[in-house]
Design an enzyme around this catalytic site. Structure first.
Site, mmCIF file in Angstrom:
data_model
loop_
_atom_site.group_PDB
_atom_site.id
_atom_site.type_symbol
_atom_site.label_atom_id
_atom_site.label_comp_id
_atom_site.label_asym_id
_atom_site.label_seq_id
_atom_site.Cartn_x
_atom_site.Cartn_y
_atom_site.Cartn_z
ATOM 1 N N HIS A 95 -5.992 -63.083 73.738
ATOM 2 C CA HIS A 95 -7.176 -62.726 72.956
ATOM 3 C C HIS A 95 -7.022 -61.310 72.402
ATOM 4 O O HIS A 95 -6.667 -60.391 73.134
ATOM 5 C CB HIS A 95 -8.434 -62.802 73.824
ATOM 6 C CG HIS A 95 -9.682 -62.425 73.086
ATOM 7 N ND1 HIS A 95 -10.223 -63.215 72.095
ATOM 8 C CD2 HIS A 95 -10.465 -61.317 73.143
ATOM 9 C CE1 HIS A 95 -11.298 -62.627 71.602
ATOM 10 N NE2 HIS A 95 -11.456 -61.464 72.223
ATOM 11 N N SER A 96 -7.293 -61.140 71.110
ATOM 12 C CA SER A 96 -7.273 -59.839 70.443
ATOM 13 C C SER A 96 -5.887 -59.196 70.602
ATOM 14 O O SER A 96 -4.898 -59.771 70.151
ATOM 15 C CB SER A 96 -8.403 -58.963 70.993
ATOM 16 O OG SER A 96 -8.694 -57.912 70.107
#
Length: 254
Positions: A95-96
């Site tokens: 994520h990210s």
């Protein structure tokens, strides 16, 4: 010759449960995040998927260790750690900042003859775009103010000056690693990619999420959830079932 192998193996949690009969899902952290973000994943996928979160130094039980500030240096250690423990089929989730890490990790692993069953990218722009609004270099007060933009730092930390000052070196290190990294080469992977995002995510909107289709010569699909950059906190069960469904589909495949 294994450089730092003990140090490297601390990078990955739950490796004792890796079993070649099951898919291993390596989960990569967002900036400022630790392995505990994936505690529920491990519980909910138990019996089907072995969830192995990556714990970078400078957080949680590794809080006193010096954090990485350089993506290639971190990737050298992480690649070595994964190759040491991987046994049977594996997939990657990030994520990210973790999305960029998982792409780079898979790029290196494919160059060595490995191939993930799936690469899951969440809330992340493609690697060929430099960070448009970096904050890693800002003075402390401005950096603290900008952290609020990302939703990732808990309010309890943002609102407590002592706590924030304690975590600041780790947060700045992560943002340095994340924001100074980009990759113009655009290496296309051979693993299928699923990209997820939040419809109100100012960091990676739907069109940015769709761009990941250019990074695989295999299947690509994407799903946009309600919510912002951290949509996966509110929709954790739905995200987990999307991941499980895709992994179930490839489990008996090639």
């Amino acid at each position: 010759y294994k450089r730092n192998i003990k140090v490297n193996l601390k990078l990955i949690k739950n490796t004792e449960n890796i079993n070649k009969e099951k898919i291993t899902l390596f989960c990569l952290p967002f900036a400022g995040g630790g392995a505990s973000a994936y505690n529920q994943w491990a519980k909910k996928m138990q019996g089907k998927v072995t969830v192995c979160p990556v714990q970078l130094p400078g957080r949680e039980e590794r809080i006193m260790e010096k954090p990485y500030i350089d993506m290639p240096v971190m990737l050298d250690d992480l690649e070595e750690a994964v190759r040491e423990v991987v046994d049977g089929p594996y997939a990657l989730w990030g994520h990210s900042m973790g999305g960029k890490i998982s792409y780079e990790l898979e790029k290196r692993l494919e160059a060595e003859g490995y191939r993930a069953k799936y690469l899951f990218i969440s809330g992340s722009r493609i690697p060929s775009i430099p960070e448009p609004k970096p904050i890693y270099h800002l003075p402390d007060e401005a950096f603290k103010r900008e952290l609020g933009r990302f939703e990732g730092t808990p309010k309890e930390i943002l609102e407590n000056q002592e706590l924030l000052d304690f975590f600041l070196p780790m947060l700045r290190a992560d943002f340095t690693m994340d924001e100074t990294y980009y990759d113009k080469a655009g290496v296309v992977l051979h693993t299928p990619i699923s990209a997820f995002g939040g419809e109100k995510d100012g960091e990676a909107d739907e069109s940015a999420i769709c761009e990941w289709g250019k990074y695989t010569d295999n299947d690509f699909d994407y799903r946009i959830f309600p919510g912002g950059h951290f949509y996966l906190r509110d929709y954790e069960d739905e995200v987990i079932s999307e991941v499980e469904r895709r992994l179930q589909g490839v489990k008996n495949g090639g």
